[in-house]
Design an enzyme around this catalytic site. Structure first.
Site, PDB file in Angstrom:
ATOM      1  N   ASP A   1      -5.494  -6.855  -6.484  1.00  0.00           N
ATOM      2  CA  ASP A   1      -5.604  -5.909  -5.474  1.00  0.00           C
ATOM      3  C   ASP A   1      -4.943  -4.303  -6.240  1.00  0.00           C
ATOM      4  OD1 ASP A   1      -5.925  -4.870  -2.658  1.00  0.00           O
ATOM      5  OD2 ASP A   1      -3.786  -4.670  -2.450  1.00  0.00           O
TER       6      ASP A   1
ATOM      7  N   HIS B   1      -6.318   1.105  -6.460  1.00  0.00           N
ATOM      8  CA  HIS B   1      -6.742   0.111  -5.601  1.00  0.00           C
ATOM      9  C   HIS B   1      -7.645  -0.884  -6.463  1.00  0.00           C
ATOM     10  CE1 HIS B   1      -8.330  -1.518  -1.573  1.00  0.00           C
ATOM     11  NE2 HIS B   1      -7.454  -2.252  -2.027  1.00  0.00           N
TER      12      HIS B   1
ATOM     13  N   LYS C   1       0.907  -1.184  -0.072  1.00  0.00           N
ATOM     14  CA  LYS C   1      -0.125   0.087   0.137  1.00  0.00           C
ATOM     15  C   LYS C   1       0.877   1.428   0.015  1.00  0.00           C
ATOM     16  CE  LYS C   1      -3.707  -2.576   0.671  1.00  0.00           C
ATOM     17  NZ  LYS C   1      -4.402  -3.077  -0.522  1.00  0.00           N
TER      18      LYS C   1
ATOM     19  N   CYS D   1     -15.691  -6.740  -0.183  1.00  0.00           N
ATOM     20  CA  CYS D   1     -16.834  -6.470  -1.297  1.00  0.00           C
ATOM     21  C   CYS D   1     -16.655  -7.705  -2.411  1.00  0.00           C
ATOM     22  CB  CYS D   1     -16.928  -5.282  -1.771  1.00  0.00           C
ATOM     23  SG  CYS D   1     -17.489  -3.918  -0.785  1.00  0.00           S
TER      24      CYS D   1
END
Length: 653
Positions: A334, A287, A267, A311
């Protein structure tokens, strides 16, 4: 510049076999330059790399320094060392796979201690409306940051080895890829970076004397420690800080050894700094998953999709489609780095080399291909439960593990049985596994050119009002849809309201709320700017919602492999098929245009019903959110799109 290492450690083949802690150590003077890495003299490293290593060697004062060469022998030696130290435990049922149990105080990303430091606060975060707390990023001024770094890093690696990890985000040598050098005192981090990124000498060769992102990470526990580490997992929770310094292309992480706090390519680099670099260079760091979908005629298209946590992003990326003749292949689950090429085609790479997936909820029904990937082995599991027969267990495997025939030891090391108040595995427990093992990995997943993206999908957990799928009218409308994304909070976040089963719907614009590297308003303007390029072939933008519920609280749509029916409709829309009707919120499927053959009883009318009152309230809430959080930095193009949506909704019958 003199290299001021306190010790020289030379690695022979016998040292590699024994593990680094057993290697002979030879003192050297502060002027020595004869440090070896995989047969390469340290002086042959690029000056910028040597300077980065030298700077933090002097600050952090490690006992030894090792520059990773990326070899299998090196990886095995680090794994063996972690096993000997009790940090990793072999899992007999999974070949070359291991379990790690962390200190319970170090189990997830720490958003409140993750910050961006720039001289101008507004470059990092919008200035919210007076009296409102900002929620789209954390900022710290350079002076305060320097004080915080000075309080943490000096001497933080005493007694430990500093590992220098050259890593490539994306295929080595691709024009879409970027390189970083992470310095860390955690061999656990090294073992995971081997899976999540491309590591070693080929990266250094590709870098040459070029630019790279400078990363430093410390668990913050110099030796000797004042008290023993919990579970053999040293960390410093009280002083955790993950800082990004865009002006220096630098990331400094302290105190946590876990996941996105310590695997700085993920990240921190791929999204926070990545989004800043992307803005400067005119591309997008998002993302998003990337998948390829092939229809029964053999025609293939690539899609990128952004979803908040829980989700179904990984499930979608590795879906087993229910529609006959369709095939889904995974490029990434991702992160997507996307750049328009000379022909105006948006091309995407997955900058990662592995999957860092959430274990709970993953099973052979929800994601069979993820299960097959981890069962190939070479996987590091963190904070899941063990079974007495040499296997693993986590919530979601109740139908796959016979709990009457095995005993379970929880991630906290305690006996566990079904019905216990606490879960067997931490809700954020993970598997770190090589992407190349995925049975549906796309043949082009490492193509240095990237794959051509023809559709972008946004989505979230919306229990009411939001239809199964709709299409944006145009690119600017799609930017509004992305910026207005909302989703139910996950159980891990525990944002519950009004009782156990009612969870707060929270804003997560572009699924990037915790990952924006710069001002969210400027981010939306960057997206809008793509429509100003005359040669850009802009993908169509869609929104999906697998999670709408009926009045009894049950999901209306079955999800999982049935989501291929929605992808089929999106595929046909990208092809220009006339299978949509205009609605106030965007293009909806024409009646019967979503293939429901063999689906069973599903209330399609309810899935696409647009309650006027719901959408009026939705528009007002979005308007309020933008007013409070983005304030003066809201782009005019987004404001205009919201006003158009409001007008259309108010005209609904």
């Amino acid at each position: 510049m003199a290299l001021m290492y306190s010790r020289l450690i030379r690695y022979s083949s016998s040292c590699i076999k024994q593990g680094f802690k057993y290697c002979q150590q030879t003192p050297i003077t502060q002027h020595a330059r004869a440090f070896t890495i995989g047969g390469t003299d340290l002086t042959k490293l690029a000056p910028g790399v040597r300077e980065h290593i030298d700077k933090y060697t002097k600050i952090c004062q490690p006992a030894n320094v090792h520059v990773c060469d990326g070899s299998e022998a090196e990886r095995s030696a680090i794994i063996n060392m972690l096993v000997n130290d009790g940090v990793l435990r072999p899992i007999p049922k999974y070949p070359k796979s291991y379990l790690c149990l962390t200190d319970p105080a170090d189990v997830a990303r720490v958003e409140s201690k993750t910050l961006i430091s720039t001289p101008n606060k507004r470059d990092t975060i919008p200035i919210p409306k007076e009296g409102v707390k900002g929620t789209v990023g954390y900022w710290l001024g350079p002076d305060d940051l320097q004080n915080a770094l000075n309080d943490r890093f000096p001497g933080c690696m005493k007694g430990r080895t500093m590992y220098a990890i050259p890593f490539s985000m994306g295929p080595v040598g691709s024009p879409l890829s970027k390189i970083g050098i992470e310095l860390t005192d955690s061999p656990y981090v090294v073992s995971n970076m081997y899976i999540m990124t491309r590591v070693g000498k080929p990266v250094l060769d590709a870098l040459g004397d070029g630019k790279f992102v400078k990363c430093v990470h410390s668990i913050g526990q110099p030796l000797p420690m004042a008290k023993p580490a919990v579970n053999g997992w040293p960390c410093n929770p009280e002083k955790v800080m993950i800082a990004h310094i865009p002006a220096n292309d630098e990331i400094c992480s302290f105190g946590s050894g876990y996941g996105g706090n310590s695997l700085l390519g993920k990240k921190c680099f791929a999204l926070r700094l990545g989004s800043i670099i992307a803005k400067k260079e005119g591309w997008l760091a998002e993302h998003m998953l990337i998948l390829g979908i092939t229809n029964p005629k053999g025609v293939k298209k690539y899609v990128a999709a952004a979803f908040p946590s829980a989700c179904g992003k990984t499930n979608l990326a590795m879906m087993t489609p229910s529609l006959p003749g369709y095939k889904i292949e995974c490029v990434g689950d991702d992160i997507a780095w996307m750049r328009f090429d000379e022909q105006g085609v948006l091309r995407a790479i997955n900058p990662e080399f592995g999957f860092f997936g959430v274990a709970p909820g993953t099973n052979h029904k929800s994601n069979p291909n993820a299960m097959l990937t981890v069962k190939e082995g070479n996987t590091i599991f963190t904070n899941v439960a063990q079974t007495s027969d040499g296997g693993l267990f986590w919530e979601g495997l109740e139908k796959e593990v016979d709990l009457d025939k095995v005993s379970v030891t929880s991630w906290k090391g305690k006996p566990w049985k079904k019905g216990d108040k606490e879960p067997s595995s931490h809700p954020n427990s993970r598997f770190c596994t090589p992407a190349g093992q995925c049975p549906v990995i796309d043949p082009a997943w490492e193509d240095s050119r990237g794959v051509p993206i023809e559709a972008i999908i946004f989505g979230g957990r919306r229990p009411e009002g939001v239809p199964l799928v709709y299409e944006a009218f145009d690119w600017a409308h799609g930017v509004l849809i992305g910026g207005a994304m909302k989703s139910e909070a996950t159980f891990a976040a525990e944002h519950t309201v009004g009782g156990k089963d009612r969870k707060q719907v929270m804003h997560d614009p572009f699924a990037m709320r915790p990952f924006f590297g710069y001002n969210f308003g400027h981010y939306m303007q960057h997206w809008l700017s793509m429509q100003e390029k005359p040669n850009y072939k802009l993908p169509k933008i869609f929104h999906v919602n697998w999670f709408r519920r009926d009045t009894a609280g049950n999901f209306i749509w079955p999800g999982f492999g049935e989501n291929s029916r929605v992808l089929d409709w999106i595929f046909r829309r990208v092809n220009g098929e006339d299978c949509a009707v205009t609605s106030p919120i965007g293009y909806l499927p024409k009646d019967g245009s979503v293939n429901t053959s063999g689906l069973g009883s599903v209330d399609m009318n309810e899935l696409f019903r647009l309650p006027k009152q719901f959408w009026q309230e939705e528009v007002k809430e979005i308007e309020n959110y933008f007013d409070e959080q983005v304030n003066q930095d809201l782009p005019k193009g987004v404001h205009d799109q919201l006003k158009k949506l409001e007008e259309r909704v108010n005209q609904m019958k």
